[in-house]
Design a protein around this motif. Structure first.
Motif, PDB file in Angstrom:
ATOM      1  N   UNK A 259     -16.440 -30.469   1.959  1.00 35.83           N
ATOM      2  CA  UNK A 259     -15.146 -30.017   2.324  1.00 35.83           C
ATOM      3  C   UNK A 259     -14.396 -30.338   3.563  1.00 35.83           C
ATOM      4  N   UNK A 260     -15.546 -30.795   4.559  1.00 39.00           N
ATOM      5  CA  UNK A 260     -15.008 -30.965   5.623  1.00 39.00           C
ATOM      6  C   UNK A 260     -14.235 -32.615   5.562  1.00 39.00           C
TER       7      UNK A 260
ATOM      8  N   UNK B  68      -7.739 -41.617  12.249  1.00 39.03           N
ATOM      9  CA  UNK B  68      -7.792 -40.565  11.430  1.00 39.03           C
ATOM     10  C   UNK B  68      -9.125 -40.947  10.467  1.00 39.03           C
ATOM     11  N   UNK B  69      -9.062 -42.441  10.055  1.00 37.73           N
ATOM     12  CA  UNK B  69     -10.193 -42.561   9.075  1.00 37.73           C
ATOM     13  C   UNK B  69     -11.544 -42.398   9.615  1.00 37.73           C
ATOM     14  N   UNK B  70     -11.863 -42.862  10.663  1.00 37.31           N
ATOM     15  CA  UNK B  70     -12.840 -42.322  11.448  1.00 37.31           C
ATOM     16  C   UNK B  70     -13.502 -41.074  11.715  1.00 37.31           C
ATOM     17  N   UNK B  71     -12.188 -40.085  11.963  1.00 40.20           N
ATOM     18  CA  UNK B  71     -12.651 -38.685  11.911  1.00 40.20           C
ATOM     19  C   UNK B  71     -12.839 -38.167  10.349  1.00 40.20           C
ATOM     20  N   UNK B  72     -12.146 -38.657   9.429  1.00 36.48           N
ATOM     21  CA  UNK B  72     -12.336 -38.188   8.030  1.00 36.48           C
ATOM     22  C   UNK B  72     -13.835 -38.690   7.551  1.00 36.48           C
ATOM     23  N   UNK B  73     -14.250 -39.670   7.879  1.00 36.60           N
ATOM     24  CA  UNK B  73     -15.646 -40.220   7.810  1.00 36.60           C
ATOM     25  C   UNK B  73     -16.911 -39.345   8.600  1.00 36.60           C
ATOM     26  N   UNK B  74     -16.588 -39.075   9.751  1.00 43.56           N
ATOM     27  CA  UNK B  74     -17.642 -38.284  10.607  1.00 43.56           C
ATOM     28  C   UNK B  74     -17.392 -36.890  10.400  1.00 43.56           C
ATOM     29  N   UNK B  75     -16.372 -36.497   9.749  1.00 41.76           N
ATOM     30  CA  UNK B  75     -16.306 -34.695   9.648  1.00 41.76           C
ATOM     31  C   UNK B  75     -17.503 -34.103   9.002  1.00 41.76           C
ATOM     32  N   UNK B  76     -18.216 -34.621   8.200  1.00 40.48           N
ATOM     33  CA  UNK B  76     -19.207 -33.968   7.501  1.00 40.48           C
ATOM     34  C   UNK B  76     -20.482 -33.846   8.661  1.00 40.48           C
ATOM     35  N   UNK B  77     -20.617 -34.862   9.183  1.00 40.87           N
ATOM     36  CA  UNK B  77     -21.905 -34.954  10.081  1.00 40.87           C
ATOM     37  C   UNK B  77     -21.390 -33.892  11.146  1.00 40.87           C
ATOM     38  N   UNK B  78     -20.300 -34.135  11.687  1.00 43.97           N
ATOM     39  CA  UNK B  78     -20.071 -32.975  12.643  1.00 43.97           C
ATOM     40  C   UNK B  78     -20.158 -31.511  12.214  1.00 43.97           C
TER      41      UNK B  78
ATOM     42  N   UNK C 122     -23.330 -44.106   2.601  1.00 40.75           N
ATOM     43  CA  UNK C 122     -23.110 -42.697   3.177  1.00 40.75           C
ATOM     44  C   UNK C 122     -22.071 -42.772   4.070  1.00 40.75           C
ATOM     45  N   UNK C 123     -21.974 -41.578   4.977  1.00 40.91           N
ATOM     46  CA  UNK C 123     -20.880 -41.488   5.756  1.00 40.91           C
ATOM     47  C   UNK C 123     -20.777 -42.709   6.672  1.00 40.91           C
ATOM     48  N   UNK C 124     -21.839 -43.014   7.324  1.00 41.90           N
ATOM     49  CA  UNK C 124     -22.051 -44.060   8.210  1.00 41.90           C
ATOM     50  C   UNK C 124     -21.850 -45.470   7.701  1.00 41.90           C
ATOM     51  N   UNK C 125     -21.920 -45.786   6.493  1.00 40.59           N
ATOM     52  CA  UNK C 125     -21.772 -46.973   5.772  1.00 40.59           C
ATOM     53  C   UNK C 125     -20.138 -46.846   5.833  1.00 40.59           C
ATOM     54  N   UNK C 126     -19.365 -46.011   5.534  1.00 48.24           N
ATOM     55  CA  UNK C 126     -17.749 -46.194   5.732  1.00 48.24           C
ATOM     56  C   UNK C 126     -17.493 -46.495   7.158  1.00 48.24           C
ATOM     57  N   UNK C 127     -18.277 -45.671   8.238  1.00 51.39           N
ATOM     58  CA  UNK C 127     -17.574 -46.054   9.527  1.00 51.39           C
ATOM     59  C   UNK C 127     -18.135 -47.550   9.883  1.00 51.39           C
ATOM     60  N   UNK C 128     -19.343 -48.084   9.337  1.00 50.07           N
ATOM     61  CA  UNK C 128     -19.626 -49.555   9.725  1.00 50.07           C
ATOM     62  C   UNK C 128     -18.675 -50.312   8.921  1.00 50.07           C
ATOM     63  N   UNK C 129     -18.431 -50.117   7.659  1.00 53.65           N
ATOM     64  CA  UNK C 129     -17.378 -51.055   7.041  1.00 53.65           C
ATOM     65  C   UNK C 129     -16.073 -51.145   7.619  1.00 53.65           C
ATOM     66  N   UNK C 130     -15.475 -49.968   8.187  1.00 48.12           N
ATOM     67  CA  UNK C 130     -14.331 -50.150   8.869  1.00 48.12           C
ATOM     68  C   UNK C 130     -14.523 -50.714  10.296  1.00 48.12           C
TER      69      UNK C 130
END
Length: 387
Positions: A163-164, A203-213, A258-266
């Protein structure tokens, strides 16, 4: 074809190209500058023939605008052709459709990550008594109670985690959908927020990392509450803290997107790091087999990528192969035998336990484990059918 009406499209510059797409469907494409100009002219209501003439005057090249429009039709970007609506499937309904971007815009505020970091600092300085040890999870002598808490809290945290992602993406105007899925041997929830590609990088990175936060926030609050409690509540809150932290190492498994994959890709600037990594790994495997068999080689698919993407894809392909191999080997050597042993012991306990309580405990464990594995098989099969 005299007139084309496009759906509302969003775009952002990306190096020498433009990322263009529909937030409602999550479909997007990279276009060169001339493609973006053609799109802008079509959006103004100009007929394709006039668009082609204007582009010829600007660039000196003949642009096949009708073919370009056909490609846009395939992407679902065209709403009408010559006044007739294009027959296409409507976008799938978003999850939590009643929540509008204005309701959750605050999630994009820089104050949110600052507050999360401050909470983490306060928790570390307080040093709450939460041992990061498997015994913390075994807070009760009754296995059914331990499994019930683990399953209940685990799935609740998983839903909150997704949901985050969903709500942070919704704040940028992306619909987003939550569904069950599988990653290798894991049953997971996953959120489709493909349209976030059209948002600014922050905003992209915020959305990717929202779950971990979110997981870190729950862990900190539970740890602080455990430090102020005693007895069973303290043990339960300590278990909740550990359950919130346990999924975080999973995020390092970037070979499973995973979430960090999308951060890495970006951050690497890759368009499809996983897809290109799989293609390169398959190419290397086939090349190795064909070299032994004396067959001719096929072209390297990574050579079609820009230099910075090519380097990232080749390194990622190694992580992909090694990580997947180790993960499946661990499942075969540790997880599967442990599940079978636990299930067998629970069956014996349910059938011939020394007391009614023990037998009920065994039945609860059997039903819980059986239900989770049945759900995994059903989700995996549905995913296979969709693909």
């Amino acid at each position: 074809m005299n007139h084309v009406r496009l759906h509302p499209l969003d775009s952002r510059p990306d190096g020498d190209e433009w990322i263009v797409g529909r937030r409602a469907t999550g479909r997007f494409v990279a276009l060169p500058e001339v493609g973006k100009q053609a799109l802008d002219l079509l959006a103004q209501g100009l007929p394709p023939a006039e668009v082609g003439a204007r582009l010829r005057a600007r660039t000196g090249d003949d642009i096949d605008v009708p073919d370009f429009v056909e490609a846009l039709l395939g992407l679902g970007f065209v709403a009408e052709v010559d006044g007739r609506a294009v027959d296409q499937e409507p976008p799938p309904p978003p999850s939590l459709a009643g929540i509008r971007p204005s309701h959750v815009r605050w999630l994009l505020s820089p104050a949110v990550p600052v507050a999360v970091l401050a909470l983490i600092a306060v928790t570390l300085l307080s040093r709450p008594p939460v041992p990061l040890d498997y015994r913390t999870l075994l807070w009760s002598a009754h296995g059914s109670a331990v499994i019930a808490l683990g399953a209940g809290v685990g799935w609740s945290l998983l839903l909150l985690h997704e949901c985050a992602h969903l709500l942070t993406a919704r704040a940028t105007g992306v619909a987003g959908r939550i569904r069950l899925g599988t990653r290798l041997q894991f049953l997971v929830m996953q959120t489709d927020i493909s349209g976030i590609e059209l948002a600014p990088r922050r905003h992209r990175l915020t959305a990717y990392l929202a779950g971990i936060a979110t997981n870190l926030t729950v862990a900190c609050l539970a740890a602080l509450a455990a430090g102020a409690s005693t007895g069973t509540p303290r043990r339960v809150l300590a278990a909740v803290t550990l359950l919130a932290l346990l999924p975080l190492p999973f995020q390092l498994m970037v070979f499973m997107r995973t979430d960090l994959y999308f951060v890495l890709q970006d951050l690497t600037g890759c368009r499809d790091l996983f897809g290109d990594g799989v293609a390169f790994a398959r190419y290397r495997a086939r090349r190795l087999l064909r070299r032994r068999g004396g067959r001719s080689e096929e072209p390297d698919p990574s050579l079609q990528l820009p230099a910075h993407e090519r380097r990232a894809v080749r390194v990622y392909s190694v992580v992909l192969v090694v990580g997947t191999t180790l993960c499946l080997a661990f499942f075969a050597a540790v997880t599967l035998p442990a599940d079978i042993t636990l299930f067998a012991r629970a069956l014996v306990k349910a059938a011939s336990g020394p007391s009614v309580g023990d037998r009920l405990d065994g039945v609860a464990v059997v039903l819980t484990l059986g239900g989770l594995h049945a759900l995994w098989l059903r989700t995996w099969w549905r995913g296979r059918r969709r693909s």
